[in-house]
Design an enzyme around this catalytic site. Structure first.
Site: not given
Ligand code: NAD
Length: 390
Positions: A128, A133, A136, A139, A235
């Protein structure tokens, strides 16, 4: 080299791995494209649209596996646990396989894939990072899921989402709660706001507060703090049962006040935490709706049944899986752009150019030369580390 796109075989799957508009950039990079007849039809891309871009249409799946050096799929064997196994006998040694492979799913399945000597890349393992990006796919699919979850909830809810001022009086807006604010959660907030709902959102990672507020939603702050909420990759980290129990207790009131709850909380490689118990569901008003986007990973709601809709005390709990496939035109278009960017990254002058010192290549490479070569996956399955590869 030839990139082949078989028709997706998972029951009900409507997406396709490459769409016609990405073909010219692949051709420019020295990659030809072939597809199985009808591969894009369900997503809104007929064979003729591919032919117009010079894509060769092959009569069946076996012909695609036979002709292509690289196979691009959405759900490969691994993530396709229903019909994916039928692809194993079609795979050839050193053929490249790109798609969702569920690398942290079953060790036996990943070993079966490795045993076919294919060089497989799991798009779920894409770092990530800013550099990755454009590749990805997680996403892209999460965006489709977050959007669609809100539409499904709005359709099921016996209420309007927006505030309406009519000659017959004023309708108050619906209250939507999003639990888990990753990519899907953010898209769900934005979509629910566009429909005029009053939106709140909660995540155990406090860093998302500003993102929630910038979308016009209220961030629900609970008086508990997760231990090291976020890992280096962004994550969520798994918490102990005492933390989850406290979360449920504190979330109870917010859930009870909501007309719609959309849950997206997952932790990589773990069962999704239960955040909405049966008692909490029983505290909701009849007619309320829960859409559990974590259904496939065990569900965030105790009553969720993956792939089913359950009604309990008048509350509907929707555990529909594979929501991205229900927006197949755009989900395929985004996925195709991710795969294309990844293919351009992996090839040079029309040939595969594996650079294992590159983070994107190294982290996504799952199997090669008959072995599971991904360090993270080996560690996850308690396999001994491999000596560094060139
Ligand atoms: P994910 O699908 O792994 O999880 C979904 C959400 O559930 C997350 O925000 C997580 O914090 C939350 N979660 C887990 N357990 C929880 C709990 N007990 N209570 C409440 N919430 C809970 O998430 P994702 O969409 O794959 O994103 C993961 C990370 O990657 C994020 O920080 C996102 O901003 C980041 N990201 C970065 C990029 C990039 O830089 N290119 C791209 C996509 C995502």
């Amino acid at each position: 080299m030839i990139v082949g796109v078989p028709k997706e075989s998972f029951p009900g799957e409507r997406r396709v791995a490459l769409v016609p508009s990405v073909v010219p950039s692949l051709n420019k990079a020295g990659l030809e494209v072939v597809i199985e007849q009808g591969a894009g039809r369900e997503a809104g891309y007929p064979d003729a649209a591919y032919s117009e871009k010079g894509v060769k249409i092959l009569p069946d799946r076996a012909a695609v596996f036979e002709e292509a050096d690289i196979i691009a799929q959405v759900l490969c064997y691994g993530s396709n646990d229903r019909t994916g196994r039928a692809d194993l006998p079609l795979m050839r040694p050193d053929q490249v396989l790109i798609g969702f492979l569920r690398p942290l799913g079953s060790r036996e399945v990943v070993e079966e894939i490795a045993g076919k000597q294919v060089t497989s890349f799991a798009v779920e393992m894409m770092p990530r990072t800013t550099r990755a990006q454009s590749m990805d796919a997680l996403s892209s699919m999460a965006t489709a899921c977050g959007y669609k979850a809100v539409l499904i909830a709005a359709d099921r809810l016996p209420k309007f989402f927006p505030m309406l001022t009519t000659a017959a009086g004023t309708i108050t807006p619906s209250r939507v709660l999003i639990i888990g604010v990753g990519v899907a959660g953010l898209q769900a907030i934005a979509t629910a706001r566009r429909l005029g709902a009053v939106v709140s959102a909660y995540d155990l990672r406090p860093v998302v507060k500003e993102q929630v507020q910038s979308l016009g939603a209220r961030f629900v702050e609970l008086p508990i703090e997760a231990k090291e909420a976020q890992d280096a990759r962004g994550y969520a980290r798994a918490q102990d049962e005492a933390f989850y129990a406290k979360q449920r207790e504190l979330l109870g009131r917010v859930v009870a006040e909501s007309d719609v709850v959309i849950t997206t909380a997952v932790v990589p490689g773990k069962r999704a935490p239960v955040l909405v118990t049966t008692d909490m569901v029983r505290g909701m008003a009849p007619g309320s709706v829960i859409v559990d986007l974590a259904a496939e990973r065990g569900g965030n709601c105790e009553l969720t049944r993956a792939g089913e809709t359950v009604v309990d005390g008048g509350v509907t709990i929707i555990g529909q899986i594979n929501l991205a496939s229900t927006v197949p035109y755009h989900a395929s278009s985004l996925y195709a752009r991710n795969v294309t960017a990844f293919l351009l990254h992996l090839t040079k002058d029309g040939k595969i150019n594996l650079k294992l010192d590159d983070e994107i290549t190294r982290e996504t490479l799952l199997t090669r030369g008959g072995e599971i070569v991904n360090a993270r996956v080996r560690e996850f399955f308690s396999l001994p580390a491999l000596a560094a590869q060139a």
